[in-house]
Design an enzyme around this catalytic site. Structure first.
Site, PDB file in Angstrom:
ATOM      1  N   SER A 168      27.771  28.720  85.599  1.00  0.00           N
ATOM      2  CA  SER A 168      28.349  29.097  84.311  1.00  0.00           C
ATOM      3  C   SER A 168      29.618  29.892  84.587  1.00  0.00           C
ATOM      4  O   SER A 168      29.775  30.467  85.680  1.00  0.00           O
ATOM      5  CB  SER A 168      27.363  29.958  83.519  1.00  0.00           C
ATOM      6  OG  SER A 168      27.965  30.546  82.386  1.00  0.00           O
ATOM      7  N   TYR A 193      20.853  36.777  83.088  1.00  0.00           N
ATOM      8  CA  TYR A 193      21.375  35.414  83.192  1.00  0.00           C
ATOM      9  C   TYR A 193      22.613  35.417  84.091  1.00  0.00           C
ATOM     10  O   TYR A 193      22.743  34.584  84.995  1.00  0.00           O
ATOM     11  CB  TYR A 193      21.730  34.877  81.805  1.00  0.00           C
ATOM     12  CG  TYR A 193      22.305  33.476  81.810  1.00  0.00           C
ATOM     13  CD1 TYR A 193      21.459  32.368  81.839  1.00  0.00           C
ATOM     14  CD2 TYR A 193      23.679  33.251  81.777  1.00  0.00           C
ATOM     15  CE1 TYR A 193      21.978  31.076  81.835  1.00  0.00           C
ATOM     16  CE2 TYR A 193      24.196  31.966  81.782  1.00  0.00           C
ATOM     17  CZ  TYR A 193      23.345  30.882  81.816  1.00  0.00           C
ATOM     18  OH  TYR A 193      23.856  29.604  81.825  1.00  0.00           O
TER      19      TYR A 193
END
Length: 244
Positions: free
Chosen positions: A140, A153
């Site tokens: 990401s 995350y």
């Protein structure tokens, strides 16, 4: 990529029944590849199989050693080999350590899916197919700068980013290790996100191009400029992410 006169490429995509994983599966199928996907939802796997009857859909929880081995057995039985592994399965969990009394609830499951399982599956695959052509890790933009609303995350994706970077050096030059850093993408995981979203099809197209050119990173949409902006204007980027 598969070209005329070459054997059909065999691709395994974890979490391949929706979102980025599904778009990647459809992009590879459109180019003539043999595709296997895995997921945990029986309904989603059945929908995928109806839409793509020539692909292999396997029910598997990649955090389970037994399920990973069974999945690779199914790939070997159907196709005989594996050329490209795409570690895509993941989950986004908001965690506020200033308010929630149980901010670490189910943390082990989150880290297992986002960090440990891709590493373990990569090891499983390399033990069977040590000369695999390519391994892809879907991280990401948050791997480079962690989101305020989901620090664990960001931590998991940063860890996967570091693993991919070192593995790339270990496996060079035979196996291409690609890291895909998608921006906010129009997927079920981002259903509650109200900002601008990139389409999964665009993410898939950028990924296939990066594989073709053996790049180290695939940077769709806004993430294309992220590494440069972090070098020349890190405070501006951090202020922007602090609002996420």
């Amino acid at each position: 990529m598969t070209r005329r006169g070459e054997s059909v490429q065999v691709v395994l995509i974890t979490g391949g029944t929706s979102g980025i994983g599904l778009s990647l599966a459809e992009a590879f199928l459109a180019q003539g590849a043999a595709v296997a996907v895995c997921g945990r939802s029986t309904a989603a796997l059945e929908r995928f199989s109806r839409a793509h009857p020539n692909a292999l859909a396997v029910q598997a929880d990649v955090t389970s050693t037994e399920a990973r081995i069974a999945m690779l057995d199914a790939v070997a039985a159907r196709f005989g080999r594996l050329d490209v592994l795409i570690n895509n399965a993941g989950i986004f969990v908001n965690r506020d350590f200033t308010e929630a009394p149980d901010a670490t609830k189910d943390l082990e499951q989150e880290l297992a899916l986002n960090l440990t399982a891709p590493i373990q599956l990569t090891g499983d695959v390399l033990s069977r197919w040590p000369e695999i052509s390519a391994i892809v890790f879907v991280t990401s933009g948050f791997a480079l700068i962690s989101p305020t609303r989901a620090p664990t995350y960001g931590a998991a994706k940063a860890g996967l980013h570091g693993f991919a970077e070192a593995l790339r050096r270990q496996l060079a030059p035979n196996t291409h290790v690609l890291e895909l850093l998608p921006p906010a993408t129009d997927t079920p995981m981002n259903a509650d996100f109200t900002g601008k979203k990139t389409s999964p099809a665009e993410v898939a197209a950028v990924t296939l191009k990066a594989l073709e050119h053996r790049r180290s990173m695939a940077l769709p949409g806004p993430t294309k400029l992220l590494p440069t902006l972090l070098r020349i204007a890190p405070n501006t980027i951090k202020r922007s992410v602090s609002k996420m």
